[in-house]
Design a protein around this motif. Structure first.
Motif, mmCIF file in Angstrom:
data_model
loop_
_atom_site.group_PDB
_atom_site.id
_atom_site.type_symbol
_atom_site.label_atom_id
_atom_site.label_comp_id
_atom_site.label_asym_id
_atom_site.label_seq_id
_atom_site.Cartn_x
_atom_site.Cartn_y
_atom_site.Cartn_z
ATOM 1 N N ARG A 5 -0.749 20.022 15.716
ATOM 2 C CA ARG A 5 -0.906 18.728 15.069
ATOM 3 C C ARG A 5 -0.158 18.741 13.747
ATOM 4 N NH1 ARG A 5 -5.556 16.061 17.796
ATOM 5 N NH2 ARG A 5 -4.531 14.249 16.942
ATOM 6 N N ASP A 7 0.404 18.094 9.941
ATOM 7 C CA ASP A 7 -0.438 18.000 8.752
ATOM 8 C C ASP A 7 -0.006 16.770 7.967
ATOM 9 O OD1 ASP A 7 -1.989 18.314 6.519
ATOM 10 O OD2 ASP A 7 -0.956 20.093 5.789
ATOM 11 N N ARG A 8 -0.722 15.685 8.118
ATOM 12 C CA ARG A 8 -0.341 14.425 7.474
ATOM 13 C C ARG A 8 -0.628 14.420 5.978
ATOM 14 N NH1 ARG A 8 1.150 11.009 11.487
ATOM 15 N NH2 ARG A 8 0.322 11.461 13.540
ATOM 16 N N THR A 9 -1.344 15.393 5.472
ATOM 17 C CA THR A 9 -1.605 15.461 4.032
ATOM 18 C C THR A 9 -0.401 16.002 3.277
ATOM 19 O OG1 THR A 9 -2.554 17.677 4.192
ATOM 20 C CG2 THR A 9 -4.069 15.800 4.426
ATOM 21 N N ALA A 10 0.569 16.591 3.970
ATOM 22 C CA ALA A 10 1.743 17.164 3.317
ATOM 23 C C ALA A 10 2.809 16.112 3.007
ATOM 24 C CB ALA A 10 2.337 18.263 4.191
ATOM 25 N N ASN A 47 2.773 24.333 11.215
ATOM 26 C CA ASN A 47 2.060 25.481 10.636
ATOM 27 C C ASN A 47 2.531 26.822 11.212
ATOM 28 O OD1 ASN A 47 0.260 26.668 8.902
ATOM 29 N ND2 ASN A 47 -1.430 26.576 10.339
#
Length: 67
Positions: A5, A7-10, A47
């Motif tokens: 998945r 990482d949409r926070t990055a 990741n």
């Protein structure tokens, strides 16, 4: 098989104007530099370490001769 998945926070949301300004910067880079940036962004999104990227499963593909 493990699902990866992003990482949409990055990343951050941008307007079209802000995104267009980034394009002017990247278009001046060589294709090798852009490829390195894409590889780095993929390593963050999926990741994995830059020193140890995932290997392609070569059993899923087959090369044949056209003769």
């Amino acid at each position: 098989m493990k699902t990866f998945r992003m990482d949409r926070t990055a990343f951050k949301a941008q307007t079209a104007v802000e995104a267009a300004n980034h394009a002017q910067y990247y278009i001046k880079l060589s294709w090798q530099q852009r490829l390195q940036i894409a590889f780095y962004l993929n390593s963050i999104a999926f990741n994995f370490s830059l020193d140890n990227p995932p290997r392609m499963d070569k059993t899923k593909f087959k090369a044949t001769s056209r003769t």
